[in-house]
Design a protein around this motif. Structure first.
Motif, short mmCIF file in Angstrom:
data_model
loop_
_atom_site.label_atom_id
_atom_site.label_comp_id
_atom_site.label_asym_id
_atom_site.label_seq_id
_atom_site.Cartn_x
_atom_site.Cartn_y
_atom_site.Cartn_z
N ASP A 9 126.56 97.27 50.27
CA ASP A 9 126.28 95.99 50.53
C ASP A 9 127.46 95.35 50.12
N HIS A 12 130.40 95.33 52.69
CA HIS A 12 130.12 94.45 53.88
C HIS A 12 130.42 93.05 53.65
N TYR A 54 135.58 89.04 58.31
CA TYR A 54 134.73 90.04 57.88
C TYR A 54 134.71 91.23 58.96
N THR A 56 132.56 93.02 60.08
CA THR A 56 131.15 93.11 60.95
C THR A 56 131.35 91.97 62.00
#
Length: 169
Positions: A9, A12, A54, A56
């Motif tokens: 986590d 990320h 990021y 993602t």
């Protein structure tokens, strides 16, 4: 390395630059050398404007380029690369191949796992071919051709001969 779920986590929540900085800290890279090399890699792979994004939020191809940059920031003696071509456009593939050639010229060992046999044939010196979890042949392209009895065959041709011989593809 063991990664706890909380650590995942945490990872990320890091931008690409923070990932690079994290790797530099873990590897104890000199800050000035790290900064210069990171900026050069980001520029080469055309991710400079995404350094503070990021991962993602990046496209699959950009994420793949980010992973390659993270691996190359360390100037390793050995690179283990799994399916590096997935998601890369032809220009990014060319950049990656040039990058690993530079690393190889500096003496780095490169172990690459790929299903992209035509590209592997062009850039790798030695091969092992695994089918259904079993090692079938190993060696240079000429040695594999000999083992498969395909004197002019491509790596792709040799793989298919192996797959046909085991009854499945």
């Amino acid at each position: 390395m063991f990664i706890h779920r909380g650590t995942t986590d945490f990872l990320h929540r890091l931008t690409l630059w923070e990932h690079l900085d994290f790797v530099a800290a873990v590897e104890e890279l000199p800050q000035q050398e790290f900064q210069k090399h990171a900026k050069q890699l980001l520029s080469t792979y055309k991710l400079t404007e995404h350094a503070h994004s990021y991962p993602t939020t990046l496209s699959k191809g950009m994420q793949q380029k980010a992973m390659l940059i993270l691996a190359m920031i360390t100037n390793s003696a050995v690179y283990v690369i799994d399916e590096p071509f997935m998601g890369l456009d032809p220009n990014a593939m060319k950049l990656f191949l040039e990058s690993i050639e530079k690393e190889r010229a500096k003496g780095a060992g490169i172990l690459m796992s790929t299903h992209v046999l035509d590209t592997a044939e062009k850039v790798c010196a030695r091969f092992i071919m695994i089918h259904e979890g079993r090692l079938h042949v190993a060696g240079t392209l000429d040695e594999i051709r000999d083992q498969c009895q395909l004197p002019l065959g491509s790596l792709y041709d040799c793989y298919h001969k192996i797959a046909e011989g085991t009854g499945n593809e």
